[in-house]
Design a protein around this motif. Structure first.
Motif, short mmCIF file in Angstrom:
data_model
loop_
_atom_site.label_atom_id
_atom_site.label_comp_id
_atom_site.label_asym_id
_atom_site.label_seq_id
_atom_site.Cartn_x
_atom_site.Cartn_y
_atom_site.Cartn_z
N ASP A 88 0.81 -1.22 0.00
CA ASP A 88 0.00 0.00 0.00
C ASP A 88 0.84 1.27 0.00
O ASP A 88 0.41 2.32 0.46
CB ASP A 88 -0.96 0.01 1.20
N LYS A 91 -0.62 4.46 -1.69
CA LYS A 91 -1.66 5.13 -0.89
C LYS A 91 -1.06 6.13 0.07
O LYS A 91 -1.61 7.22 0.30
CB LYS A 91 -2.47 4.08 -0.14
N ASP A 96 7.34 0.49 -1.12
CA ASP A 96 6.73 -0.79 -0.74
C ASP A 96 7.29 -1.88 -1.64
O ASP A 96 8.32 -1.68 -2.32
CB ASP A 96 5.21 -0.71 -0.82
#
Length: 204
Positions: A88, A91, A96
């Motif tokens: 994520d 977001k 990541d």
């Protein structure tokens, strides 16, 4: 595991590497991996130390581990410290699993990390490696302070016109001093929520 376990692991792997070189062999990949794994975990397990000698030694040790990492390929490195499976990042605007794989594809999964070592570790999403990078930056910053220079964070913020503060205490009170203007502010601690103001002997 305790730091002593990784110190022994590193010592054994280092002696094996020396023996391999003395025999005219290339240091075996398994030996390199043991040196890197133990080295990173030693750095992350060490508690804070004071003094320029210790900090210098820490920084030199970290640099030697980074050099060993630079001789690997991203594919080989992933076998030691797998990419953390967190997806994520987009977001929250952070790295990541996906951003790490994208970066690796750009430099080549089977190409030697080499001169890309700093950027590679910075872009690599694994919490042990994140801690390793933070420990390196902390050691560099503290060394700069001991040599009369600004720490890395102070330099960054002040060069961008953002103030930093030093927290001090005198007569039971805490003060914040602005490192740019020299202004001092009294730290006012908020009243705990479980306490109520009393007027005339009655709580409000």
């Amino acid at each position: 595991m305790k730091i002593s376990f990784y110190i022994r692991m590193l010592g054994n792997a280092s002696r094996l590497a020396i023996k391999q070189e003395q025999n005219g062999e290339t240091i075996k990949l398994d030996t390199l991996k043991k040196m890197i794994l133990s080295g990173v975990r030693i750095v992350n397990a060490k508690s804070d130390n004071e003094g320029s000698k210790t900090l210098t030694q820490d920084h030199q040790f970290i640099a030697s581990i980074k050099f060993l990492i630079s001789t690997l390929t991203p594919a080989e490195f992933q076998n030691i410290f797998p990419i953390t499976k967190e997806y994520d990042g987009e977001k929250y605007g952070i790295k990541d699993y996906y951003t790490t794989k994208k970066y690796i594809s750009e430099i080549g999964e089977n190409a030697e990390i080499g001169d890309n070592i700093f950027e590679f570790l910075w872009e690599y999403h694994n919490w042990e490696i994140c801690n390793f990078v933070v420990n390196e930056l902390t050691a560099i910053s503290e060394l700069r302070k001991l040599n009369g220079k600004r720490g890395l964070a102070e330099e960054f913020f002040e060069d961008h016109g953002l103030p930093t503060y030093i927290l001090s205490e005198a007569n039971g009170k805490q003060f914040l001093t602005n490192n740019i203007t020299g202004d001092t502010l009294l730290v006012k601690k908020p009243k705990p929520k479980y306490l109520s103001i009393v007027h005339g002997g009655k709580s409000s």
